[in-house]
Design a protein around this motif. Sequence first.
Motif, PDB file in Angstrom:
ATOM      1  N   CYS A   1     -45.287 -25.704  -5.873  1.00  0.00           N
ATOM      2  CA  CYS A   1     -44.159 -26.639  -5.782  1.00  0.00           C
ATOM      3  C   CYS A   1     -44.436 -26.147  -6.806  1.00  0.00           C
ATOM      4  O   CYS A   1     -42.751 -26.135  -8.023  1.00  0.00           O
ATOM      5  CB  CYS A   1     -43.905 -27.430  -5.050  1.00  0.00           C
ATOM      6  SG  CYS A   1     -42.279 -27.876  -5.556  1.00  0.00           S
ATOM      7  N   ALA A   2     -44.577 -27.025  -7.803  1.00  0.00           N
ATOM      8  CA  ALA A   2     -45.390 -27.771  -9.326  1.00  0.00           C
ATOM      9  C   ALA A   2     -45.166 -25.824 -10.318  1.00  0.00           C
ATOM     10  O   ALA A   2     -44.322 -26.434 -10.743  1.00  0.00           O
ATOM     11  CB  ALA A   2     -46.273 -28.366  -9.440  1.00  0.00           C
ATOM     12  N   TYR A   3     -46.029 -25.718  -9.598  1.00  0.00           N
ATOM     13  CA  TYR A   3     -46.071 -24.436 -10.004  1.00  0.00           C
ATOM     14  C   TYR A   3     -44.967 -23.446 -10.210  1.00  0.00           C
ATOM     15  O   TYR A   3     -44.340 -23.024 -11.182  1.00  0.00           O
ATOM     16  CB  TYR A   3     -47.158 -23.519  -9.654  1.00  0.00           C
ATOM     17  CG  TYR A   3     -47.436 -22.039 -10.187  1.00  0.00           C
ATOM     18  CD1 TYR A   3     -48.459 -22.059 -10.988  1.00  0.00           C
ATOM     19  CD2 TYR A   3     -46.628 -20.989  -9.140  1.00  0.00           C
ATOM     20  CE1 TYR A   3     -48.429 -20.584 -11.159  1.00  0.00           C
ATOM     21  CE2 TYR A   3     -47.034 -19.915  -9.518  1.00  0.00           C
ATOM     22  CZ  TYR A   3     -47.515 -19.100 -10.808  1.00  0.00           C
ATOM     23  OH  TYR A   3     -47.920 -17.957 -11.067  1.00  0.00           O
TER      24      TYR A   3
ATOM     25  N   GLU B   1     -36.181 -29.776  -7.258  1.00  0.00           N
ATOM     26  CA  GLU B   1     -37.776 -28.805  -6.919  1.00  0.00           C
ATOM     27  C   GLU B   1     -38.285 -28.205  -5.696  1.00  0.00           C
ATOM     28  O   GLU B   1     -38.847 -27.319  -5.479  1.00  0.00           O
ATOM     29  CB  GLU B   1     -38.773 -30.221  -8.136  1.00  0.00           C
ATOM     30  CG  GLU B   1     -38.764 -30.005  -9.403  1.00  0.00           C
ATOM     31  CD  GLU B   1     -37.151 -30.869  -9.202  1.00  0.00           C
ATOM     32  OE1 GLU B   1     -36.974 -31.845  -8.248  1.00  0.00           O
ATOM     33  OE2 GLU B   1     -37.272 -31.261 -10.396  1.00  0.00           O
TER      34      GLU B   1
ATOM     35  N   ASN C   1     -42.097 -24.318 -10.087  1.00  0.00           N
ATOM     36  CA  ASN C   1     -41.076 -24.869 -11.152  1.00  0.00           C
ATOM     37  C   ASN C   1     -41.244 -24.954 -12.720  1.00  0.00           C
ATOM     38  O   ASN C   1     -40.869 -25.413 -13.599  1.00  0.00           O
ATOM     39  CB  ASN C   1     -40.737 -26.418 -10.595  1.00  0.00           C
ATOM     40  CG  ASN C   1     -39.825 -26.517  -9.633  1.00  0.00           C
ATOM     41  OD1 ASN C   1     -38.610 -26.611  -9.376  1.00  0.00           O
ATOM     42  ND2 ASN C   1     -40.209 -26.769  -8.697  1.00  0.00           N
ATOM     43  N   SER C   2     -42.912 -24.426 -13.354  1.00  0.00           N
ATOM     44  CA  SER C   2     -42.988 -24.340 -14.280  1.00  0.00           C
ATOM     45  C   SER C   2     -43.636 -23.127 -14.736  1.00  0.00           C
ATOM     46  O   SER C   2     -42.392 -22.220 -15.141  1.00  0.00           O
ATOM     47  CB  SER C   2     -44.399 -25.263 -14.261  1.00  0.00           C
ATOM     48  OG  SER C   2     -44.961 -25.036 -13.586  1.00  0.00           O
ATOM     49  N   ILE C   3     -44.746 -23.179 -15.010  1.00  0.00           N
ATOM     50  CA  ILE C   3     -45.074 -21.359 -15.529  1.00  0.00           C
ATOM     51  C   ILE C   3     -45.257 -20.256 -14.441  1.00  0.00           C
ATOM     52  O   ILE C   3     -44.980 -19.371 -15.050  1.00  0.00           O
ATOM     53  CB  ILE C   3     -47.239 -21.757 -15.668  1.00  0.00           C
ATOM     54  CG1 ILE C   3     -47.004 -20.873 -16.561  1.00  0.00           C
ATOM     55  CG2 ILE C   3     -47.646 -22.234 -14.757  1.00  0.00           C
ATOM     56  CD1 ILE C   3     -48.256 -20.759 -16.960  1.00  0.00           C
TER      57      ILE C   3
ATOM     58  N   ALA D   1     -42.732 -20.093 -13.102  1.00  0.00           N
ATOM     59  CA  ALA D   1     -41.066 -19.447 -12.492  1.00  0.00           C
ATOM     60  C   ALA D   1     -40.580 -17.961 -12.915  1.00  0.00           C
ATOM     61  O   ALA D   1     -41.244 -17.698 -13.959  1.00  0.00           O
ATOM     62  CB  ALA D   1     -39.868 -20.594 -13.075  1.00  0.00           C
TER      63      ALA D   1
ATOM     64  N   TRP E   1     -32.764 -19.912 -10.300  1.00  0.00           N
ATOM     65  CA  TRP E   1     -32.364 -21.184 -10.368  1.00  0.00           C
ATOM     66  C   TRP E   1     -30.948 -20.990 -10.114  1.00  0.00           C
ATOM     67  O   TRP E   1     -30.181 -21.751  -8.869  1.00  0.00           O
ATOM     68  CB  TRP E   1     -32.218 -22.239 -11.693  1.00  0.00           C
ATOM     69  CG  TRP E   1     -33.443 -23.148 -11.933  1.00  0.00           C
ATOM     70  CD1 TRP E   1     -34.163 -22.446 -13.423  1.00  0.00           C
ATOM     71  CD2 TRP E   1     -33.421 -24.033 -11.079  1.00  0.00           C
ATOM     72  NE1 TRP E   1     -35.228 -22.979 -13.527  1.00  0.00           N
ATOM     73  CE2 TRP E   1     -35.257 -24.050 -12.868  1.00  0.00           C
ATOM     74  CE3 TRP E   1     -33.410 -24.698 -10.218  1.00  0.00           C
ATOM     75  CZ2 TRP E   1     -35.924 -25.026 -12.258  1.00  0.00           C
ATOM     76  CZ3 TRP E   1     -34.457 -25.601  -9.925  1.00  0.00           C
ATOM     77  CH2 TRP E   1     -35.642 -25.884 -11.106  1.00  0.00           C
TER      78      TRP E   1
ATOM     79  N   LYS F   1     -49.039 -28.221  -4.919  1.00  0.00           N
ATOM     80  CA  LYS F   1     -49.211 -28.193  -6.493  1.00  0.00           C
ATOM     81  C   LYS F   1     -48.842 -26.260  -6.717  1.00  0.00           C
ATOM     82  O   LYS F   1     -48.184 -26.287  -7.658  1.00  0.00           O
ATOM     83  CB  LYS F   1     -50.921 -27.686  -5.909  1.00  0.00           C
ATOM     84  CG  LYS F   1     -51.678 -29.111  -6.247  1.00  0.00           C
ATOM     85  CD  LYS F   1     -52.937 -27.966  -5.653  1.00  0.00           C
ATOM     86  CE  LYS F   1     -54.131 -29.593  -6.213  1.00  0.00           C
ATOM     87  NZ  LYS F   1     -55.334 -28.919  -5.634  1.00  0.00           N
TER      88      LYS F   1
ATOM     89  N   THR G   1     -53.486 -20.736 -15.053  1.00  0.00           N
ATOM     90  CA  THR G   1     -53.103 -22.170 -15.577  1.00  0.00           C
ATOM     91  C   THR G   1     -54.488 -22.874 -14.473  1.00  0.00           C
ATOM     92  O   THR G   1     -55.233 -21.709 -14.691  1.00  0.00           O
ATOM     93  CB  THR G   1     -52.348 -23.182 -13.931  1.00  0.00           C
ATOM     94  OG1 THR G   1     -52.942 -22.179 -12.519  1.00  0.00           O
ATOM     95  CG2 THR G   1     -51.061 -22.774 -13.956  1.00  0.00           C
TER      96      THR G   1
END
Length: 421
Positions: free
Chosen positions: A400-402, A295, A404-406, A408, A413, A398, A263
């Motif tokens: 947290c967003a990471y 998230e 939940n995206s790339i 993960a 889940w 930041k 990223t």
Amino acid sequence: MEQNSDIEAVLGVVGVICALQIACALKSSRWRRRRWWTRPWIQRRDEGAGCVHRLVNEELKMEDPESYKNYLRMDEQSFQKLKRVVESRIKKKSTNMRQSISVEKRLSVTLRFLATGETYQSLSFAYRITASTLSGIIPSTCRAIYDALKDDYLKVPNTTEEWSKVSRDFYDQWNFPNCLGAMDGKHIQFQVPRCYGSYFYNYKGFNSIVLLAVVDANYRFLFLDVGCNGRVSDGGVYNNSDLSSLVKNNSLNFPPPMNLPNTNIVSPFTLVADDAFPLHPHIMKPYSQRFATKERKVFNYCLSRARRVVKNAFGILANRFRVLLTKINLSVDKVQTITLAACALHNYLIQEHSSSYLSGIETEDTQNSTFKQGYSLKGLRAHIGNRCQNSAIEIRNKLCAYFNSIGAVPWQWECVNKFNF
């Protein structure tokens, strides 16, 4: 005349009392006279097969190496290397009056004490060494072990390269990027003298001192702070420790902020901790359970995977050196020394024989989305009172967003739903 006779009577009574006191003192001194310079059964400590030390070194070492390792918590090779390292610090000279206790026996009885937490009296009968002598041997040998091992096995990383290696291990093993260690506190229970009152009384209902530790991805201790009274929370222990000022001043030479893997998101290097610690640009802790979004629960799960390394390290330490599972009936300074020696031996054995020392450690079963040694954050009381910087909140968001995206992982889940992170 009557007055003089009264005085003589009083003096006579005083004289009788003094005579009785002198007689009692002489009688008690005769009773206190020592029957032996050394008890006969102790003088035979190096004779026959009645001493445990001879059993360990003449039978277990040759016939049953596994039992030898279980008895001393290390194999013969590790024991002999440790003996060479500490020999100059614990060796005593023999005199014309008595033969000194050997280095091997001093080290052996100390390791057995750390492995079991037995009383000095129990070890006295096993090793044919008086309890009063053991009370000097064991603390001094523990101090020697710590002093001899700390520079090579308990060294805090202080270069960018060393910290970068710690971070790579965390990412490779626990999928948490830019992580420099997991931090937590452990209560060491001991018997407190009455003069201290409730000074060491903790929220768990016993007296203790706190072991604050930072652990790497391979369960090795990177930083130790031992001795704060148990009344203080983990966050308070951290704020009062040298580590807090070192982190704030960046005296440990943390690497500069780097992009999260794959990223363009720049994030500083951090320690992971539980909710008792303050949120800081270099310390990440979970989101509050109140109003937690899905998230944020994912972030809490990913953080807990990295954070539980320190919990596992405490479990390994206490189960290998079970003195830490008992109520230690010694003074505060000796409890500190014993704890430091156990931590130094923990790192020593991981580095020398990692496969055997860490054998049987249970880990997460990611394929079946279950924990062999897992836990849920549900029901934990939220810690309040630590004000956090806006920059720290932004960094956590930041991450947290990471996650939940790339960043993960495939099973996150299912684990979040099952264990209610």
